[in-house]
Design a protein around this motif. Structure first.
Motif, PDB file in Angstrom:
ATOM      1  N   ILE A 111      39.219   7.503  40.482  1.00 50.51           N
ATOM      2  CA  ILE A 111      38.338   7.306  39.235  1.00 50.51           C
ATOM      3  C   ILE A 111      39.395   7.419  37.957  1.00 50.51           C
ATOM      4  O   ILE A 111      39.110   6.718  37.084  1.00 50.51           O
ATOM      5  CB  ILE A 111      37.352   8.368  39.000  1.00 50.51           C
ATOM      6  CG1 ILE A 111      36.560   8.177  37.506  1.00 50.51           C
ATOM      7  CG2 ILE A 111      37.796   9.729  39.049  1.00 50.51           C
ATOM      8  CD1 ILE A 111      35.523   9.050  37.332  1.00 50.51           C
ATOM      9  N   LYS A 142      40.742   3.815  36.615  1.00 50.23           N
ATOM     10  CA  LYS A 142      40.009   2.730  36.135  1.00 50.23           C
ATOM     11  C   LYS A 142      40.430   1.902  34.970  1.00 50.23           C
ATOM     12  O   LYS A 142      40.203   0.582  35.392  1.00 50.23           O
ATOM     13  CB  LYS A 142      38.343   3.389  35.840  1.00 50.23           C
ATOM     14  CG  LYS A 142      38.604   4.210  34.501  1.00 50.23           C
ATOM     15  CD  LYS A 142      37.308   4.825  34.348  1.00 50.23           C
ATOM     16  CE  LYS A 142      37.156   5.847  33.124  1.00 50.23           C
ATOM     17  NZ  LYS A 142      35.641   6.282  32.795  1.00 50.23           N
ATOM     18  N   PRO A 171      31.308   2.167  40.116  1.00 45.79           N
ATOM     19  CA  PRO A 171      30.355   3.000  39.224  1.00 45.79           C
ATOM     20  C   PRO A 171      31.011   3.438  37.860  1.00 45.79           C
ATOM     21  O   PRO A 171      30.093   3.936  37.044  1.00 45.79           O
ATOM     22  CB  PRO A 171      29.758   3.958  40.221  1.00 45.79           C
ATOM     23  CG  PRO A 171      31.137   4.254  41.027  1.00 45.79           C
ATOM     24  CD  PRO A 171      31.760   2.909  41.049  1.00 45.79           C
ATOM     25  N   HIS A 172      32.179   3.312  37.687  1.00 47.13           N
ATOM     26  CA  HIS A 172      32.833   4.102  36.722  1.00 47.13           C
ATOM     27  C   HIS A 172      33.105   3.430  35.404  1.00 47.13           C
ATOM     28  O   HIS A 172      33.228   3.739  34.302  1.00 47.13           O
ATOM     29  CB  HIS A 172      34.156   4.776  37.026  1.00 47.13           C
ATOM     30  CG  HIS A 172      33.822   5.508  38.394  1.00 47.13           C
ATOM     31  ND1 HIS A 172      32.980   6.704  38.494  1.00 47.13           N
ATOM     32  CD2 HIS A 172      34.349   5.406  39.576  1.00 47.13           C
ATOM     33  CE1 HIS A 172      32.939   7.112  39.746  1.00 47.13           C
ATOM     34  NE2 HIS A 172      34.004   6.374  40.074  1.00 47.13           N
ATOM     35  N   MET A 173      32.924   1.954  35.304  1.00 45.44           N
ATOM     36  CA  MET A 173      33.118   1.318  34.174  1.00 45.44           C
ATOM     37  C   MET A 173      32.541   0.139  34.198  1.00 45.44           C
ATOM     38  O   MET A 173      32.536  -0.775  35.168  1.00 45.44           O
ATOM     39  CB  MET A 173      34.598   1.159  34.122  1.00 45.44           C
ATOM     40  CG  MET A 173      35.251   0.903  32.815  1.00 45.44           C
ATOM     41  SD  MET A 173      37.010   0.696  33.021  1.00 45.44           S
ATOM     42  CE  MET A 173      37.590   0.497  31.220  1.00 45.44           C
ATOM     43  N   MET A 174      31.607  -0.224  33.140  1.00 49.75           N
ATOM     44  CA  MET A 174      30.945  -1.343  32.952  1.00 49.75           C
ATOM     45  C   MET A 174      31.631  -2.553  32.909  1.00 49.75           C
ATOM     46  O   MET A 174      31.292  -3.571  33.598  1.00 49.75           O
ATOM     47  CB  MET A 174      30.016  -1.030  31.695  1.00 49.75           C
ATOM     48  CG  MET A 174      29.022  -1.855  31.606  1.00 49.75           C
ATOM     49  SD  MET A 174      29.121  -3.117  30.282  1.00 49.75           S
ATOM     50  CE  MET A 174      29.082  -2.506  28.962  1.00 49.75           C
ATOM     51  N   PRO A 203      22.141  -0.423  35.916  1.00 51.61           N
ATOM     52  CA  PRO A 203      21.978   0.309  34.781  1.00 51.61           C
ATOM     53  C   PRO A 203      22.384  -0.343  33.284  1.00 51.61           C
ATOM     54  O   PRO A 203      21.648  -0.286  32.279  1.00 51.61           O
ATOM     55  CB  PRO A 203      22.518   1.608  34.946  1.00 51.61           C
ATOM     56  CG  PRO A 203      23.514   1.651  35.906  1.00 51.61           C
ATOM     57  CD  PRO A 203      23.182   0.361  36.743  1.00 51.61           C
ATOM     58  N   LYS A 204      23.379  -1.237  33.289  1.00 54.12           N
ATOM     59  CA  LYS A 204      23.769  -1.924  32.136  1.00 54.12           C
ATOM     60  C   LYS A 204      23.226  -3.281  31.914  1.00 54.12           C
ATOM     61  O   LYS A 204      23.329  -4.180  32.914  1.00 54.12           O
ATOM     62  CB  LYS A 204      25.581  -1.742  32.026  1.00 54.12           C
ATOM     63  CG  LYS A 204      26.190  -0.314  32.004  1.00 54.12           C
ATOM     64  CD  LYS A 204      25.779   0.224  30.744  1.00 54.12           C
ATOM     65  CE  LYS A 204      26.312   1.470  30.542  1.00 54.12           C
ATOM     66  NZ  LYS A 204      26.126   2.436  29.481  1.00 54.12           N
ATOM     67  N   ARG A 205      23.011  -3.401  30.620  1.00 48.73           N
ATOM     68  CA  ARG A 205      22.446  -5.047  30.390  1.00 48.73           C
ATOM     69  C   ARG A 205      23.236  -6.040  30.491  1.00 48.73           C
ATOM     70  O   ARG A 205      23.076  -6.937  31.138  1.00 48.73           O
ATOM     71  CB  ARG A 205      21.634  -4.933  28.994  1.00 48.73           C
ATOM     72  CG  ARG A 205      21.040  -6.080  28.742  1.00 48.73           C
ATOM     73  CD  ARG A 205      19.838  -5.686  27.265  1.00 48.73           C
ATOM     74  NE  ARG A 205      19.186  -4.770  27.688  1.00 48.73           N
ATOM     75  CZ  ARG A 205      19.045  -3.562  26.962  1.00 48.73           C
ATOM     76  NH1 ARG A 205      19.888  -3.496  25.800  1.00 48.73           N
ATOM     77  NH2 ARG A 205      17.998  -2.657  27.136  1.00 48.73           N
ATOM     78  N   ALA A 206      24.566  -5.755  30.059  1.00 46.69           N
ATOM     79  CA  ALA A 206      25.587  -6.754  29.951  1.00 46.69           C
ATOM     80  C   ALA A 206      25.826  -7.362  31.500  1.00 46.69           C
ATOM     81  O   ALA A 206      25.923  -8.401  31.838  1.00 46.69           O
ATOM     82  CB  ALA A 206      26.962  -6.370  29.377  1.00 46.69           C
ATOM     83  N   GLU A 241      29.663   5.911  29.716  1.00 52.81           N
ATOM     84  CA  GLU A 241      29.459   4.752  30.944  1.00 52.81           C
ATOM     85  C   GLU A 241      28.285   4.756  32.008  1.00 52.81           C
ATOM     86  O   GLU A 241      28.055   3.811  32.456  1.00 52.81           O
ATOM     87  CB  GLU A 241      30.947   5.005  31.670  1.00 52.81           C
ATOM     88  CG  GLU A 241      32.115   4.433  31.314  1.00 52.81           C
ATOM     89  CD  GLU A 241      32.057   2.863  31.074  1.00 52.81           C
ATOM     90  OE1 GLU A 241      31.236   2.466  31.987  1.00 52.81           O
ATOM     91  OE2 GLU A 241      32.535   2.161  30.405  1.00 52.81           O
ATOM     92  N   TYR A 242      27.815   6.185  31.874  1.00 55.05           N
ATOM     93  CA  TYR A 242      26.860   6.255  32.894  1.00 55.05           C
ATOM     94  C   TYR A 242      25.441   6.233  32.175  1.00 55.05           C
ATOM     95  O   TYR A 242      24.338   6.188  33.185  1.00 55.05           O
ATOM     96  CB  TYR A 242      26.917   7.532  33.612  1.00 55.05           C
ATOM     97  CG  TYR A 242      28.374   7.646  34.199  1.00 55.05           C
ATOM     98  CD1 TYR A 242      28.764   6.691  35.417  1.00 55.05           C
ATOM     99  CD2 TYR A 242      29.418   8.430  33.649  1.00 55.05           C
ATOM    100  CE1 TYR A 242      29.989   6.784  35.858  1.00 55.05           C
ATOM    101  CE2 TYR A 242      30.784   8.510  34.346  1.00 55.05           C
ATOM    102  CZ  TYR A 242      31.000   7.598  35.320  1.00 55.05           C
ATOM    103  OH  TYR A 242      31.983   7.460  35.753  1.00 55.05           O
ATOM    104  N   VAL A 260      21.803   4.748  31.283  1.00 56.79           N
ATOM    105  CA  VAL A 260      21.065   3.671  31.757  1.00 56.79           C
ATOM    106  C   VAL A 260      20.512   2.948  30.444  1.00 56.79           C
ATOM    107  O   VAL A 260      19.504   3.355  29.822  1.00 56.79           O
ATOM    108  CB  VAL A 260      20.045   4.111  32.877  1.00 56.79           C
ATOM    109  CG1 VAL A 260      19.256   3.009  33.171  1.00 56.79           C
ATOM    110  CG2 VAL A 260      20.709   4.912  33.916  1.00 56.79           C
ATOM    111  N   GLU A 261      20.582   1.663  30.431  1.00 48.54           N
ATOM    112  CA  GLU A 261      19.923   0.629  29.664  1.00 48.54           C
ATOM    113  C   GLU A 261      18.635   0.050  30.419  1.00 48.54           C
ATOM    114  O   GLU A 261      18.953  -0.745  31.194  1.00 48.54           O
ATOM    115  CB  GLU A 261      20.608  -0.275  29.032  1.00 48.54           C
ATOM    116  CG  GLU A 261      21.846   0.299  28.248  1.00 48.54           C
ATOM    117  CD  GLU A 261      22.891  -0.806  27.910  1.00 48.54           C
ATOM    118  OE1 GLU A 261      23.739  -0.734  27.113  1.00 48.54           O
ATOM    119  OE2 GLU A 261      23.033  -1.762  28.610  1.00 48.54           O
TER     120      GLU A 261
END
Lengths: 1147, 172
Positions: free
Chosen positions: A1023, A1026, A1067-1070, A1109-1112, B43-44, B46-47
């Motif tokens: 991790i 990243k 999982p660690h960086m969008m 989990p992220k919109r982008a 980072e974690y 939730v959106e």
């Protein structure tokens, strides 16, 4: 001479209907080359081709003519006999009648007519013949687009190159052109056609000449295109832009005043259209045309234009009040495009027919009504939006009326000013008594706009002979009478601001009014000196006293800055004196005193904004700044005062961000920087004991930045003075082992002794001195002379081992800038680069790096703590070496290779034999710092070794490092036996690759892709890596988006896609997930055969990513999925069954 | 049934011309950026999927008849979307431009296909005609939410082509 059979073969290959366009082009080129090199004459070629040019088979004849035409286009610069040209043009002129071979004939004519200079041109009689034949035989509108374009080009060419001959054809030429344009729809052809009209009109400048009778027809042809409206969808590729076409049409419209009777009514009619596009276009055309048609012709339209303009400006619902900018800017409207254009036109009309227009404005009912009803607009918030818009419109109309000319200024003053003055409730003699109630916003606003117009007029006419006349004008008298009262009124609006009863808009108008009154140019000023001074006093009292009302404070400061820069530019000494006495002195004294009523950041803002308006002002402020800086610094270190700490930090930041850069920008002020550096050193030298404080690190770094900036801007000789001074203070610091370092023998001992100490053991003063010294060294110019380089190098080598990064950077900087050894120099006196390198390579830093952790003598027989300590020192040594290496690399020195090898050996040091489990993390730490050393080597640093700090930079040094390191690392990776070693190698590799310019990486793409993919795999397991993973991914995406490398990507598509799919769920960086999906989207453009096998896999994993989990990330996933699906379906419509089946399960 | 209907639509379009030849085009709402600071550190966090996100997916779908987007014609609005991320449920209520619009089924199908392609598979999508805005409201709703009928419709190459045309990125 070329073989005639060869030539015939080439001709046949062109004429043959079965040959491909590429073959035809090749044969044209081949024949052209033959003719160019005189291997073949045109005459013999024509003889060979005779059959093709005259045959009754229309296809062959067309091809033959085309061949000849294209050939002539290729031979534009080849000298030809005049007889050849004569016969060729005769042939093509005749061919214009042959519509089946027309394409070739047009190309041939065009090629011949375009010939320039002494290579053989078409004579004017022949050109006339071409024109006649053209007008007689060619029906332009019945041809296809490419031929129409050629026709227009031919016509344009004739008009431009043979105008004197063509002009006699008037009775056929103008109708012919009208006819050929009529009904044209293609943008490219229209471009040419509009241009032709423009040129044609210039051929007949006589207003009673032949053009007059055809003007109606000609304009009728043009008018139907206005306003230009494209129906093409935006996605289609069109070479011609709408704006260009519109501009060309506009030029054609304005080409002759003869069009005026038709054009202006048309434009006015379109102006009343409800389409915004038509409105904007009409306004633009009107502005442009009125310029060209002239004032006399336009005079009769002024009335109609004014009423149209008033409709737009006055009642336009399109200008929207900007709610946000209300806070910044008083009353301001977002002008729509239409209104902006309308105001431009208004100015044009003013320029041409000022008197006519002002008559209309003065008697205009609507404006009169607004001005008369100004009593209602007392408070800004009470005014309905529609009235605000009206007020704004009247404001801009008044502004432009006053600005345009002296006459109109007089008229507008006479008509509206008395009314405004009444509404404001002031009289010439006395004003204060009436000012008990809040001032009238509407009247103030209009007044200020009017004054702004006057000022613009004065500024505009300044320098003209008329400037003396202005003073005698009527408006001037009126203004002078009321100026005192107005000043009081405007000042009054600011006072009422204190109790919060006035709105921002009112304040804005008031401050703007004061600013305008104060900045009238010197030879004409409506206000006396005492009034001017009272304005300044008012503003400065707001700035220094009233910091609670932030809006007013900002406005007043802005106004002062405007006044200051105006005064600085004008030669008015009287005003400058007043400004100096009232504003500048006040602020300077304000800085000196310890007045705590105003927060420091605001004080600094005042200084940096007003100071920057004039050199003398800033110099005055500088003393105050310096005093407070020294006082606060000694406060921090003698008394340990935390309040002073903050003050000193923000003062230093002000120096390094505003003051010093400003002095730098005006140039010639190196003394200021020099003085600053010396002052700081003097202060440090004076204070002998420092109180340690917990937050001083921030202050120290602010001081270092300011010092670095100041020293960096000094001249080399001044830098020498500074470094000598600093070194003297360093010597006097007894706690530092400087004197031991002077000696060859003891120095080695000291290095060893000191390095075991932690940085914490250095006293606060030592740390300050060393750090500031390091920042001075890092900022030196290569020409600056350093007296004791050897001792300084040893000192930094010692302090660097305790983890002091600025020392390491200073080392790198010295190495980068030291001169190379020169033969005829006195060797004992000059310490050269080679000496320095020898010194470093014999130092403890070097030996520590070359030992390797397990070989440390201490490791065998000492306890755990000392091993740990030793390893820590070793990683510091590696970091130091990296900075030294960066210095060497940037100047392009060969020794950097040795250094890289050493760093790589540190990276590979095998720790498994050590069998000391508790130290594994520390071992890793050493290896990691060796890998990160490559990051230092290749990345740009703000703190040292950059252009601003005079580093010696060889071009392409990053590429050089890349080419040195890449082969070594690649071979080491293939040999590496432990996973840790491999991970570290990949880390080093990633650092190098991500720092190298993409263009260099691209050339090695083939080799790199597998390694990049592997390193993504290895590094993404930890991790902590990243950020590096992200950097590699960016490099990979850079390679993938490069079109030239697509075959490399294609070969490796399989492994890349597999890796990207894995990263899609990192999982660690969008941003990693997002970029991975973007890369996949880019891959969907690869050839289908490559991608198809992976498709199901990609789609399945995208299904999971849709729930990220992220919109982008989700959005990118949708795009990628769309790309994959649509691409596949396009090629194989039956395929998406599986996909749809997956989807429809969930309905 | 649906197949037949679609063919009818296609024929009608060919013979009669446009169903609503002159639709009202509304001014588009400004694309508002997401309010609130973008917290990069977390980072974690939730959106969750919200109304605006769904609306962003479907606003650019092209009307089957006109070169305007569904947003332009106010066939869909942001308020007409109901979403519950926890229960994985979306309901889109759309308003056909005219009451007898036979394109309603095609529009509904486009909405469904676009959302199927854009939302995680856990979602249940419910597409409805706004109450009282269509002559055969019940029939259309039934068609659009019947899994078999939708699957059958997507077997029809003509229909899939039509849907894909509407989903292709618009000109703007």
């Amino acid at each position: 001479m070329a073989d005639s059979t060869h030539c015939v073969k080439l001709i046949e290959s062109f004429v043959d209907s079965s040959s491909t366009p590429a073959q035809q082009a090749a044969s044209i080129d081949a024949i052209a080359a033959l003719v160019k090199n005189d291997m073949l004459t045109l005459e013999s070629l024509v003889r060979e081709m005779a059959m093709y040019l005259t045959t009754t088979d229309s296809f062959l004849r067309a091809r033959g003519t085309l061949l000849l035409g294209e050939l002539l286009a290729c031979l534009a610069s080849k000298p030809l006999e005049s007889e050849t040209v004569l016969s060729l043009i005769g042939f093509f002129t005749e061919r214009l009648a042959d519509w089946k071979a027309l394409h070739g004939a047009l190309i041939g004519c065009l090629a011949l007519l375009r010939r320039k200079g002494n290579v053989g041109v078409v004579s004017s009689s022949k050109a006339l013949a071409v024109a006649q034949s053209y007008l007689q035989n060619v029906q332009v509108q019945s041809l296809r687009q490419s031929d129409r374009k050629l026709c227009f080009e031919l016509l344009g060419c004739l008009l431009e190159r043979y105008p004197d001959d063509i002009v006699h054809l008037d009775d056929v030429l103008i109708p012919g052109i009208c006819e050929s344009i009529d009904g044209e729809k293609d943008p490219e052809c229209l471009m040419l056609a509009f241009h032709i009209v423009e040129v044609l009109v210039h051929l007949y400048p006589d207003p009673t000449g032949p053009l007059a009778s055809f003007a109606t027809d000609l304009f009728e042809n043009l008018s139907c295109y206005f306003p230009i409206h494209f129906t093409h969808p935006k996605g289609e590729d069109i070479d011609v832009k709408k704006e260009e076409l519109s501009r060309t049409l506009m030029v054609a419209f304005a080409s002759t005043p003869l069009f005026e009777p038709f054009a202006i009514p048309l434009l006015l009619e379109k102006l009343s259209s409800s389409l915004p596009l038509a409105k904007v276009e009409s306004l633009k055309y009107l502005s442009y045309c009125s310029d060209k048609y002239g004032a006399a012709r336009m005079a009769k339209h002024v009335k109609v234009i004014w009423s149209a303009l008033k409709d737009i400006i006055y009642t336009s619902p399109e200008s929207v009040l900007l709610l946000e900018s209300e806070i910044v800017d008083g009353m301001s409207f977002q002008e729509s495009h239409t209104v902006t254009e309308a105001l431009i036109l208004l100015q044009k009309v003013f320029c041409q027919n000022s008197d006519l227009l002002i008559d209309l404005i003065v008697i205009d009912e609507d404006i009169k009504k607004t001005v008369d009803s100004i009593y209602q607009f007392k408070e800004y918030t009470g005014i309905p939006l529609a009235d605000k818009q009206r007020l704004h419109a009247v404001g801009s109309i008044l502004y432009f009326s006053a600005k345009s000319s002296i006459g109109s200024c007089n008229r507008v003053f006479e008509a509206f000013f008395p009314c405004l003055i009444n509404a404001l409730g002031i009289s010439a003699e006395n004003s204060v008594a009436l000012l008990s109630s809040p001032c009238n916003f509407g009247a103030t606003y209009l007044c200020v706009e009017l004054l702004a117009g006057c000022r613009a007029l004065v500024v505009r006419t300044k320098g003209n002979a008329t400037s003396n006349v202005i003073v005698q004008e009527a408006w001037c008298d009126i203004l002078c009478t009321y100026s005192t009262s107005l000043t009081k009124l405007f000042s009054f609006t600011l006072i009422t601001g204190v109790d919060g009863s006035t709105q921002n808009a009112c304040l804005h108008s008031g401050v703007k009014g004061l600013q305008i009154l104060a900045t009238f140019p010197g030879d004409f000023s409506p206000i006396s000196k005492s009034v001017y001074e009272s304005i300044l006093l008012k503003l400065i009292s707001v700035v220094t006293g009233n910091c609670k009302d932030a809006f007013l404070w900002k406005l007043a400061l802005k106004a002062l800055v405007e006044v200051g820069s105006f005064v600085d530019k004008s030669e008015d000494t009287e005003k400058a004196q007043s400004f100096n006495a009232i504003v500048v002195d006040k602020i300077a004294s304000f800085m000196l005193c310890d007045d705590l009523s105003m927060p420091l950041p605001l004080k600094l803002e005042i200084i940096s904004s007003i100071g920057t308006t004039g050199l003398s002002y800033m110099q005055k402020f500088l003393q105050g700044l310096e005093c407070s800086l020294l006082a606060s610094l000694s406060g921090v270190y003698v008394r340990g005062d935390p309040e002073n700490l903050e003050i000193a930090t923000s003062l230093l930041e002000c120096y390094s961000c505003d003051v010093l850069p400003w002095f730098d920008s005006i140039g010639g002020q190196e003394e200021v920087q020099f003085h600053f550096a010396l002052t700081i050193w003097g202060q440090i030298g004076n204070i002998l004991s420092f109180c340690a404080s917990s937050q001083e690190q921030k202050l120290l770094s602010a001081a270092m930045t300011a010092m670095q900036y100041a020293v960096g801007r000094c001249l080399a000789e001044n830098q020498t003075v500074i470094i000598d001074r600093a070194f003297g203070i360093l010597l006097s610091t007894t706690s530092l082992p400087i004197n031991d370092l002077m000696d060859e023998i003891t120095s080695v001992k000291v290095e060893g002794y000191k390095s075991n100490d932690d940085l914490g053991c250095m006293s606060c003063r030592e740390k300050w001195i060393i750090s500031l010294f390091a920042s001075v060294v890092a900022a030196l110019r290569p020409q600056a002379h350093i007296a004791n380089v050897k001792v300084i190098l040893r000192l930094f080598l010692t302090t660097q081992l305790s983890g002091h990064v600025p020392s390491a950077q200073a080392l790198g900087s010295i190495i980068n800038k030291l001169p190379v050894k020169v033969e005829n120099m006195d060797a004992s006196n000059v310490f050269s680069l080679e000496d320095a390198i020898d010194l470093i390579f014999s130092s403890r830093v070097w030996s520590l790096c070359n030992e390797g952790p397990t070989n440390c003598s201490v490791a065998r027989n000492n306890n755990e703590t000392s091993i740990r300590n030793n390893l820590l020192i070793q990683s510091h040594a590696i970091e130091g070496l990296a900075w030294i290496g960066k210095g060497l690399l940037m100047r392009g020195h060969e020794k950097v290779k040795d250094l890289i090898v050493t760093l790589l050996s540190c990276l590979l040091s095998n720790h498994s034999e050590g069998s000391l489990p508790c130290t594994e993390q520390e071992f890793l730490c050493v290896m990691r710092s060796a890998a990160d050393a490559f990051h230092i080597l290749v990345s740009d640093s703000e703190a040292c070794l950059n252009k601003r700090l005079h580093a010696t930079i060889r071009p392409l040094y990053k590429q050089r490092l890349f080419s040195i390191v890449l082969p070594i690392i690649l071979s080491l990776i293939s040999k590496a036996d432990s996973s840790i070693q491999r991970a570290m190698l990949y880390r080093a590799f990633a650092n190098v690759v991500s720092g190298t310019p993409l263009s260099a990486v691209l050339s090695e793409a083939k080799k790199l892709i597998p390694i990049l993919v592997d390193s993504l795999f290895v590094l993404s397991e930890d991790i902590l890596n990243k950020d590096i993973v992200y950097c590699i991914l960016l490099v990979l995406s850079g390679i993938m988006t490069d079109k030239k490398r697509s075959e490399v990507v294609e070969e490796n598509a399989h492994i890349i896609v597999r890796r990207l799919i894995a990263l899609m769920s990192y999982p660690h960086m969008m941003v990693i997930r997002e970029t991975a999906i973007q890369c996949l989207t880019a891959m969907s453009e690869l050839p289908h055969a490559r991608i198809y096998p992976m498709r199901t896999q990609v789609l399945l994993s995208l299904l999971k990513t849709l729930d990220d989990p992220k919109r982008a990330v989700r959005l990118e996933a949708v795009k990628c999925r769309q790309a994959c699906v649509s691409y596949m379906e396009f090629i194989y419509p039956q395929l998406p069954r599986v996909h749809i089946a997956i989807q429809s399960r969930h309905i | 049934m649906l197949k037949k209907l679609i063919y009818l639509i296609l024929i009608e379009k060919m013979v009669v011309g446009l169903i609503n030849a002159n639709p009202v085009v509304y001014e588009k709402k400004e694309r508002r950026p997401r309010t609130g600071p973008v917290v990069l550190e977390d980072e974690y966090a939730v959106e969750s999927i919200d109304q605006l996100e769904i609306f962003d997916h479907i606003r650019d779908i092209k009307d089957p008849e006109h070169p305007y987007s569904l947003e332009d014609l106010k066939v869909i609005t942001e308020d007409a979307i109901e979403v519950d991320d926890k229960r994985s449920y979306v309901r889109v209520t759309f308003t056909p431009t005219v009451e007898h619009c036979s394109m309603a089924t095609v529009i509904g199908l486009c909405l469904r296909v676009k959302l199927m392609r854009s939302l995680p598979s856990r979602y249940k999508v419910d597409i409805r005609v706004a109450p009282g805005t269509h002559a055969t409201e019940a029939a259309v709703n039934k068609q659009l939410n019947d899994k078999e009928r939708v699957a059958a419709a997507l077997e029809n190459p003509n229909l899939v082509g039509m849907v894909d045309d509407c989903l292709a990125p618009s000109f703007e």
